[in-house]
Write a protein that holds these residues in place. Structure first.
Motif, PDB file in Angstrom:
ATOM      1  N   GLN A 114       0.820  -1.208   0.000  1.00 48.09           N
ATOM      2  CA  GLN A 114       0.000   0.000   0.000  1.00 48.09           C
ATOM      3  C   GLN A 114       0.857   1.262   0.000  1.00 48.09           C
ATOM      4  OE1 GLN A 114      -3.665   2.019   2.407  1.00 48.09           O
ATOM      5  NE2 GLN A 114      -2.554   0.490   3.551  1.00 48.09           N
TER       6      GLN A 114
ATOM      7  N   PRO B  86      -3.171   1.024  -3.212  1.00 52.48           N
ATOM      8  CA  PRO B  86      -3.335   2.094  -2.220  1.00 52.48           C
ATOM      9  C   PRO B  86      -4.794   2.270  -1.774  1.00 52.48           C
ATOM     10  CG  PRO B  86      -3.098   3.050  -4.389  1.00 52.48           C
ATOM     11  CD  PRO B  86      -3.096   1.558  -4.587  1.00 52.48           C
ATOM     12  N   TYR B  87      -5.616   1.256  -2.033  1.00 55.25           N
ATOM     13  CA  TYR B  87      -7.016   1.169  -1.594  1.00 55.25           C
ATOM     14  C   TYR B  87      -7.887   2.319  -2.107  1.00 55.25           C
ATOM     15  CZ  TYR B  87      -5.432  -2.729   1.167  1.00 55.25           C
ATOM     16  OH  TYR B  87      -4.882  -3.931   1.531  1.00 55.25           O
ATOM     17  N   THR B  88      -7.731   3.515  -1.536  1.00 60.36           N
ATOM     18  CA  THR B  88      -8.674   4.604  -1.825  1.00 60.36           C
ATOM     19  C   THR B  88      -8.197   5.551  -2.929  1.00 60.36           C
ATOM     20  OG1 THR B  88      -7.541   5.818  -0.089  1.00 60.36           O
ATOM     21  CG2 THR B  88      -9.587   4.717   0.516  1.00 60.36           C
ATOM     22  N   MET B  89      -6.984   5.372  -3.405  1.00 60.37           N
ATOM     23  CA  MET B  89      -6.351   6.470  -4.137  1.00 60.37           C
ATOM     24  C   MET B  89      -6.418   6.374  -5.672  1.00 60.37           C
ATOM     25  SD  MET B  89      -5.504   8.365  -1.623  1.00 60.37           S
ATOM     26  CE  MET B  89      -4.401   9.637  -2.210  1.00 60.37           C
TER      27      MET B  89
ATOM     28  N   CYS C   2      -8.603   6.158  -8.657  1.00 65.40           N
ATOM     29  CA  CYS C   2     -10.020   6.301  -9.003  1.00 65.40           C
ATOM     30  C   CYS C   2     -10.221   6.768 -10.433  1.00 65.40           C
ATOM     31  CB  CYS C   2     -10.686   7.303  -8.053  1.00 65.40           C
ATOM     32  SG  CYS C   2     -10.641   6.809  -6.327  1.00 65.40           S
TER      33      CYS C   2
ATOM     34  N   GLN D 137     -14.305   2.090  -3.665  1.00 68.54           N
ATOM     35  CA  GLN D 137     -15.335   3.102  -3.402  1.00 68.54           C
ATOM     36  C   GLN D 137     -15.913   3.657  -4.704  1.00 68.54           C
ATOM     37  OE1 GLN D 137     -16.383   4.729  -0.256  1.00 68.54           O
ATOM     38  NE2 GLN D 137     -15.724   2.734   0.456  1.00 68.54           N
ATOM     39  N   LEU D 138     -15.551   3.064  -5.812  1.00 62.08           N
ATOM     40  CA  LEU D 138     -16.056   3.564  -7.096  1.00 62.08           C
ATOM     41  C   LEU D 138     -17.460   3.033  -7.373  1.00 62.08           C
ATOM     42  CD1 LEU D 138     -12.890   3.028  -9.343  1.00 62.08           C
ATOM     43  CD2 LEU D 138     -13.579   5.086  -8.130  1.00 62.08           C
TER      44      LEU D 138
ATOM     45  N   ILE E 207     -12.402   1.107   5.593  1.00 59.59           N
ATOM     46  CA  ILE E 207     -12.906   2.472   5.378  1.00 59.59           C
ATOM     47  C   ILE E 207     -12.268   3.474   6.341  1.00 59.59           C
ATOM     48  CG2 ILE E 207     -15.099   1.791   4.334  1.00 59.59           C
ATOM     49  CD1 ILE E 207     -16.411   2.275   7.098  1.00 59.59           C
ATOM     50  N   TYR E 208     -11.352   2.984   7.140  1.00 55.50           N
ATOM     51  CA  TYR E 208     -10.627   3.869   8.070  1.00 55.50           C
ATOM     52  C   TYR E 208      -9.362   3.139   8.467  1.00 55.50           C
ATOM     53  CZ  TYR E 208      -9.743   5.965  12.767  1.00 55.50           C
ATOM     54  OH  TYR E 208      -9.191   6.550  13.889  1.00 55.50           O
TER      55      TYR E 208
END
Lengths: 244, 395
Positions: free
Chosen positions: A84, A105-108, A110, A131-132, A156-157
């Motif tokens: 990550q 990187p999970y959330t990054m 997009c 999260q898309l 998510i955190y």
């Protein structure tokens, strides 16, 4: 054709479940994952299966040298890595091989252009954010080397703070061992929370489950089934559904 | 000796001017696109141009935040926007995207990597430096020795946060607000879900009575005590958080750190008590030192969400202009002001002083008191004031 990756809770899962690759947590630098295995355990199966070692901790400066020596030790085995942290990625790019690292990187990630920017580094795989919207996921799955969470709970955190321990210390209470959950005051759902030496992670209350959309994302290079927090029965059913 | 930069936030053009007048060396702002603070008022292109011209007239800098985590639908005319910023002579953009770093490099626009990337080690710093980033904003989870270690090896400038709100999670890694209320923190919609009330459960149910709640919230960051150590660690820029913060907050927080930094370099007494007194007029949340001394303890967590900083003052208004001959100020009212009362004034680069309101008029009519926030009134006073002076009641 996508490769199916499965996170492993116990080594016997490798024989039980048929997959193209198995994701194993390591005794160090696995922030969250189905379980953690020792070097010897990973070595024992690295030549029998396609192994991805999950090193998803964010690496603080104090640990970067130690992290470097661990990846160089692991690199002697026939394994790939999922990381990550950008510094972790950089070390593997420079010292090992871009073709042995999946950057998640999970959330990054997009969008297509960021995906392509990392793709240009020659990386084996790139994790796209879970999260898309499904339409966005489908679009990104068409790019080479995408890793998509097919089934499982998404973080998510992620915090370096040990929020459960700190709360218990401040309030002088002691929570029982075992899986704990948080409920937001105005909501009736439970979010799983874990804590370890790297901090705390909260997971979505709902699982990602794209199995029914698998035809739409079949161009992704990797489809990941994350077994963490799911029961054996649930995973059996998922594998059964996939086979059907 | 090159002094460390004091970098302040600005939510609009007026606050940009105020922050620079009160002593910031540079400000960071958001445009209408690509910026991470949806609820900040944000700058139009005309405002950005004017802000840059104003800053450059003072030999100061403007950085434009473009640190949203882009989705494909956000990526419209991005290069044209960056070219416009370049034409306006913006000093740098702040980004969290490797793709935007490439675009910025292609037009020779300086780019700083955002704290959203949670960059926590020298290898990550070098990764972005080698791909063209002039500055790296470090994640807020590092200790001072770790920051120093990175600075000593870094090919890029290093920027660290010194004051303001702290994410409870690693920045960029929190989706609480997206999951709970469809407000994506990485696209500027953070609803501060980490500051909400939670209850702990196990498989058998709630672990505590319903009236008890578990907080995962962090205290805000305040590093007045750590400024000398941070400067000595080799950082290039000290950043104050808060593009949505008020004029009052900005004036006092910038003043406090300006004074602290200048006193450090000038070899004057480092008067923590005085700097903290300035902060106490602007701050309204409890503060701690974050991770600067290592892993956070209970002292850095905000377990009682009703707990507030003991605010030392009440913001009465901001001086918009001053007629020196008649000693009449045009004052933008923020809170109730009463004729005949004494107040305190904070000015840029000046000690706090006392002022008496002798006469007050609203639209040429005499008034004894005035309370409507946002209106501009005339006040005659007994001392000289200037634009951007703040009037306060000090408790």
């Amino acid at each position: 054709m996508s490769e199916l990756l499965l996170t492993v809770k116990e080594l016997k899962d490798i024989e039980k479940y048929s997959a193209d690759g198995y994701v194993l947590g390591y005794e160090k630098y696995t922030f969250f994952g189905a379980s953690r295995f020792s070097y010897d355990e990973i070595a024992s199966i690295s030549n029998k299966a396609n192994v991805f070692v999950l090193l998803n901790a964010l690496i603080h400066e104090n640990n970067i040298e130690d992290f470097n020596s661990e990846i160089n030790k692991l690199a002697k085995l026939d394994v790939n890595f999922i990381v990550q942290d950008t510094g972790a990625l950089s070390l593997i790019l420079k010292q090992i091989s871009p073709k042995r690292v999946v950057f998640n990187p999970y959330t990054m990630i997009c969008n297509k252009n960021d995906f392509s920017a990392y793709q240009n580094e020659g990386i084996l795989g790139i994790g796209i954010s879970s999260q898309l919207f499904i339409e966005e996921t489908i679009e990104l799955s068409k790019l080479d080397n995408a890793l998509i969470l097919l089934y499982g709970y998404e973080p998510i955190y992620q915090s370096n703070r040990k929020v459960l321990s700190l709360y218990q210390e401040a309030k002088k209470v002691r929570f029982p061992n075992g899986q704990l959950y948080l409920r937001e005051d105005t909501r009736d759902v439970l979010y799983s929370i874990i804590e370890n030496e790297y901090g705390s992670v909260i997971f979505n209350c709902k699982k990602v489950n794209l199995i029914r959309r698998i035809k739409d994302i079949k161009e992704a290079k990797y489809l990941l089934i994350d077994t963490f927090l799911s029961s054996e029965d649930e995973i059996d059913n998922v594998i059964k559904e996939l086979n059907e | 000796m090159k002094r460390v930069e004091l970098l302040a936030p600005a939510g609009d053009l007026d606050r940009l001017k105020l922050a620079l007048i009160y002593g910031a060396d540079a400000v960071y702002i958001g445009g209408k696109t690509l910026s991470l603070r949806t609820f900040a008022s944000n700058f139009s292109l005309e405002d950005i141009k004017e802000g840059v011209e104003f800053a450059h007239s003072l030999n100061k800098k403007v950085y434009v935040a473009c640190n949203m985590v882009l989705h494909d639908e956000d990526d419209k005319e991005t290069l044209e926007y960056l070219k416009t910023l370049k034409e306006f002579d913006v000093d740098a953009i702040i980004i969290s995207s490797l793709y935007l770093l490439g675009l910025a490099k292609s037009i020779n626009l300086e780019a700083h990597m955002s704290t959203q990337l949670s960059i926590l080690n020298i290898e990550a710093v070098k990764f972005f430096a080698e791909r063209g980033s002039a500055r790296i904003v470090l994640g807020r989870e590092l200790s001072i020795p770790e920051i120093g270690q990175i600075c000593r090896q870094s090919p890029s400038e290093i920027e660290v946060f010194i004051h303001g709100g702290m994410c409870s999670s690693y920045s960029g890694k929190c989706m609480l607000s997206n999951v709970m209320c469809e407000r994506d923190p990485n696209r500027g919609g953070c609803a501060h879900s980490c500051r909400w009330k939670y209850h702990a459960y196990d498989e058998n149910g709630s672990l505590e009575d319903e009236d008890k709640y578990l907080s995962i919230s962090s205290k805000d960051l305040c590093t007045i005590k750590e400024i000398p150590a941070l400067i000595e660690s080799g950082v290039s820029s000290l950043k104050i958080e808060g593009r949505m913060k008020s004029h009052n907050y900005l004036a006092f927080i910038v003043s406090a750190y300006r004074k602290a930094i200048d006193d450090y370099y000038d070899g004057k007494k480092y008067d923590e008590e005085y700097y903290m007194s300035l902060i106490s007029y602007g701050e309204n949340r409890l503060t701690g030192h974050g991770f600067l001394h290592g892993n956070v303890t209970v002292n850095e967590m905000l377990f009682d969400l009703s707990n507030k900083f003991d605010h030392a003052g009440e913001f009465i208004g901001i001086v918009r202009s001053f007629d020196h001959y008649n000693k009449i100020a045009k004052l933008e009212v923020k809170n109730k002001i009463i004729k005949g009362d004494k107040y305190y004034v904070i000015s840029p680069n000046s000690e706090i002083k006392e002022v008496k309101v002798l006469e007050m008029k609203y639209k040429d009519n005499d008034v004894e008191q005035y309370t409507i926030a946002g209106d501009v009134i005339d006040i005659q006073v007994d001392i000289d004031l200037k634009e951007y002076d703040l009037i306060h009641i000090i408790r």
